[in-house]
Design a protein around this motif. Structure first.
Motif, PDB file in Angstrom:
ATOM      1  N   UNK A  16      -8.977  41.022  62.953  1.00  0.00           N
ATOM      2  CA  UNK A  16     -10.420  40.276  62.599  1.00  0.00           C
ATOM      3  C   UNK A  16     -10.619  41.377  63.950  1.00  0.00           C
ATOM      4  N   UNK A  17      -9.679  42.382  65.121  1.00  0.00           N
ATOM      5  CA  UNK A  17      -9.924  42.567  66.500  1.00  0.00           C
ATOM      6  C   UNK A  17     -10.548  44.160  66.223  1.00  0.00           C
ATOM      7  N   UNK A  18      -9.532  44.834  64.631  1.00  0.00           N
ATOM      8  CA  UNK A  18      -9.689  45.901  64.085  1.00  0.00           C
ATOM      9  C   UNK A  18     -11.295  45.915  63.683  1.00  0.00           C
ATOM     10  N   UNK A  19     -11.595  47.329  64.309  1.00  0.00           N
ATOM     11  CA  UNK A  19     -13.460  47.240  64.590  1.00  0.00           C
ATOM     12  C   UNK A  19     -13.804  47.553  62.678  1.00  0.00           C
ATOM     13  N   UNK A  20     -12.692  48.713  62.436  1.00  0.00           N
ATOM     14  CA  UNK A  20     -12.724  48.125  60.536  1.00  0.00           C
ATOM     15  C   UNK A  20     -12.753  47.512  59.746  1.00  0.00           C
ATOM     16  N   UNK A  21     -11.631  46.841  60.332  1.00  0.00           N
ATOM     17  CA  UNK A  21     -12.093  45.190  59.346  1.00  0.00           C
ATOM     18  C   UNK A  21     -13.346  44.228  59.689  1.00  0.00           C
ATOM     19  N   UNK A  22     -13.825  44.247  60.586  1.00  0.00           N
ATOM     20  CA  UNK A  22     -14.702  43.296  61.239  1.00  0.00           C
ATOM     21  C   UNK A  22     -16.004  43.935  60.024  1.00  0.00           C
ATOM     22  N   UNK A  23     -15.796  45.406  60.431  1.00  0.00           N
ATOM     23  CA  UNK A  23     -17.404  45.825  59.619  1.00  0.00           C
ATOM     24  C   UNK A  23     -17.132  45.187  58.305  1.00  0.00           C
ATOM     25  N   UNK A  24     -15.749  45.660  57.335  1.00  0.00           N
ATOM     26  CA  UNK A  24     -15.929  44.932  56.139  1.00  0.00           C
ATOM     27  C   UNK A  24     -15.831  43.261  55.933  1.00  0.00           C
ATOM     28  N   UNK A  25     -15.678  42.910  56.468  1.00  0.00           N
ATOM     29  CA  UNK A  25     -15.870  41.383  57.086  1.00  0.00           C
ATOM     30  C   UNK A  25     -17.737  41.082  56.802  1.00  0.00           C
ATOM     31  N   UNK A  26     -18.536  42.243  57.946  1.00  0.00           N
ATOM     32  CA  UNK A  26     -19.632  41.604  57.380  1.00  0.00           C
ATOM     33  C   UNK A  26     -20.174  42.608  56.860  1.00  0.00           C
ATOM     34  N   UNK A  27     -19.971  43.112  55.843  1.00  0.00           N
ATOM     35  CA  UNK A  27     -20.367  44.250  55.152  1.00  0.00           C
ATOM     36  C   UNK A  27     -20.281  43.228  53.550  1.00  0.00           C
ATOM     37  N   UNK A  28     -19.078  42.625  53.848  1.00  0.00           N
ATOM     38  CA  UNK A  28     -18.488  40.975  52.616  1.00  0.00           C
ATOM     39  C   UNK A  28     -19.272  40.501  52.604  1.00  0.00           C
ATOM     40  N   UNK A  29     -20.095  39.538  53.887  1.00  0.00           N
ATOM     41  CA  UNK A  29     -21.005  38.882  54.005  1.00  0.00           C
ATOM     42  C   UNK A  29     -21.933  39.186  54.030  1.00  0.00           C
ATOM     43  N   UNK A  30     -22.777  40.179  54.375  1.00  0.00           N
ATOM     44  CA  UNK A  30     -24.110  40.182  53.287  1.00  0.00           C
ATOM     45  C   UNK A  30     -24.181  40.760  52.248  1.00  0.00           C
ATOM     46  N   UNK A  31     -22.901  41.147  51.554  1.00  0.00           N
ATOM     47  CA  UNK A  31     -23.014  41.568  50.120  1.00  0.00           C
ATOM     48  C   UNK A  31     -22.965  40.134  48.965  1.00  0.00           C
TER      49      UNK A  31
END
Length: 137
Positions: A16-31
């Motif tokens: 979760x501290x990796x910006x890419x993984x954090x962005x994936x998590x947000x994209x997943x939540x938004x999707x």
């Protein structure tokens, strides 16, 4: 994502501290939020990202979307048979699930958690963890 070969590949852990993984998590939540009428849970590989991240509608939290990094089931009880559908597949398929599960995971803020889930929320989590493990119903 309906590419079965891609979905059958187990996903590596996420940070979760990796910006890419954090962005994936947000994209997943938004999707998931955008598909909420047809879906109650998603794993990152369903949006084309091989990372061990899931998002699900948590009935115990009033329908809020919860995100888990690196979820792993540590205990189960109350096996039952049911059928499930999946956005990645057509139709429903028989599957065995557990009424009660315990899960170790990391929050979006990087905190290690251990939690117990029951009922339909437990079923959703099991389905999404299967996706992380490359298991398709």
């Amino acid at each position: 994502m309906k590419n079965i070969e891609f979905l059958r590949q187990p996903s590596p852990d996420a940070d979760p501290s990796d910006p890419l993984d954090s962005a994936i998590a947000q994209d997943l939540k938004d999707t998931l939020a955008a598909n909420r009428d047809d879906c109650v849970g998603m794993a990152a590989n369903m949006i084309g990202e091989h990372r061990r991240i899931i998002a699900f509608v948590d009935a115990d939290l009033g329908g809020a979307i919860t995100v888990m990094f690196n979820p792993r089931i540590t205990a189960t009880s109350g096996s039952y048979d049911t059928t499930e559908g999946c956005l990645s597949l057509d139709g429903e398929r028989p599957v065995q699930r557990f009424e009660r599960i315990e899960v170790d995971y990391i929050t979006r803020r990087g905190r290690a958690q251990h939690a117990t889930f029951t009922g339909f929320t437990a079923q959703i989590i099991q389905h999404e963890i299967d996706h992380c493990d490359g298991i398709i119903i």
